[in-house]
Motif scaffolding. Sequence first.
Motif, mmCIF file in Angstrom:
data_model
loop_
_atom_site.group_PDB
_atom_site.id
_atom_site.type_symbol
_atom_site.label_atom_id
_atom_site.label_comp_id
_atom_site.label_asym_id
_atom_site.label_seq_id
_atom_site.Cartn_x
_atom_site.Cartn_y
_atom_site.Cartn_z
ATOM 1 N N ARG A 93 0.827 -1.210 0.000
ATOM 2 C CA ARG A 93 0.000 0.000 0.000
ATOM 3 C C ARG A 93 0.858 1.256 0.000
ATOM 4 N NH1 ARG A 93 -2.793 -2.916 4.329
ATOM 5 N NH2 ARG A 93 -4.416 -4.103 3.307
ATOM 6 N N ASN A 118 -12.122 0.854 12.430
ATOM 7 C CA ASN A 118 -12.049 -0.517 11.936
ATOM 8 C C ASN A 118 -12.643 -0.581 10.536
ATOM 9 O OD1 ASN A 118 -14.967 -0.994 12.205
ATOM 10 N ND2 ASN A 118 -14.555 -0.921 14.401
ATOM 11 N N ALA A 119 -12.400 -1.682 9.875
ATOM 12 C CA ALA A 119 -12.875 -1.829 8.498
ATOM 13 C C ALA A 119 -14.399 -1.782 8.430
ATOM 14 C CB ALA A 119 -12.357 -3.136 7.910
ATOM 15 N N ARG A 120 -15.071 -2.321 9.411
ATOM 16 C CA ARG A 120 -16.536 -2.350 9.412
ATOM 17 C C ARG A 120 -17.128 -0.948 9.406
ATOM 18 N NH1 ARG A 120 -20.340 -5.991 10.436
ATOM 19 N NH2 ARG A 120 -22.272 -5.298 11.360
ATOM 20 N N ASP A 121 -16.455 -0.010 10.098
ATOM 21 C CA ASP A 121 -16.948 1.362 10.148
ATOM 22 C C ASP A 121 -16.460 2.209 8.982
ATOM 23 O OD1 ASP A 121 -18.332 0.829 12.491
ATOM 24 O OD2 ASP A 121 -16.691 1.499 13.785
ATOM 25 N N GLY A 122 -15.736 1.606 8.070
ATOM 26 C CA GLY A 122 -15.317 2.343 6.885
ATOM 27 C C GLY A 122 -13.827 2.523 6.739
ATOM 28 N N GLY A 123 -13.045 2.119 7.708
ATOM 29 C CA GLY A 123 -11.604 2.193 7.560
ATOM 30 C C GLY A 123 -10.895 2.379 8.883
ATOM 31 N N ILE A 124 -9.598 2.168 8.809
ATOM 32 C CA ILE A 124 -8.747 2.355 9.982
ATOM 33 C C ILE A 124 -7.916 3.606 9.735
ATOM 34 C CG2 ILE A 124 -6.896 1.366 11.387
ATOM 35 C CD1 ILE A 124 -7.875 -1.406 10.413
ATOM 36 N N TYR A 125 -8.008 4.535 10.642
ATOM 37 C CA TYR A 125 -7.240 5.770 10.551
ATOM 38 C C TYR A 125 -5.949 5.551 11.330
ATOM 39 C CZ TYR A 125 -5.865 10.608 11.218
ATOM 40 O OH TYR A 125 -5.164 11.789 11.245
ATOM 41 N N ARG A 126 -4.829 5.626 10.619
ATOM 42 C CA ARG A 126 -3.524 5.446 11.244
ATOM 43 C C ARG A 126 -2.782 6.771 11.170
ATOM 44 N NH1 ARG A 126 -2.872 -0.210 11.487
ATOM 45 N NH2 ARG A 126 -4.121 -1.300 9.941
#
Length: 140
Positions: A93, A118-126
């Motif tokens: 990535r 999380n992925a379920r909520d639309g993504g992981i913010y790092r």
Amino acid sequence: MANQQPKFHHQIGRSACALVIGLAALGGASHVFAAGKADNSTYKQEVAACNNGSSNQDRATCLREAGAAKYEAGRGNLTDPGQAQLKENAMKRCEGLPQINRVDCEKRMNGGGVADGNARDGGIYRETVTIVPGTPTSSQ
């Protein structure tokens, strides 16, 4: 009586056609029956998630994806990628980024910084914070 005979043959032809179509559909779906009980259990769980709205997809897409996953699992094409493959995918990535951004991206993919979501909520913010010293401005 002459009118009844063609009607009778037409009904037999229609029944035979329906039988051939039914057998063809059953033969085409034989891979589904060979998928095994474990795949069927997973499939039932996925369909339940599609139907109760907990899949994070619209119902039609969810059902299509669940069916495709069951089909591929039955063919032995659905495997667990393992940690090494997941790590490689995460690092890929970062490949398209300029070098200055790639270093921070790789840090984030290796667990550095802060992660939220999380992925379920639309993504992981790092997020990582990099302090870059600037040049002092003169106050005139």
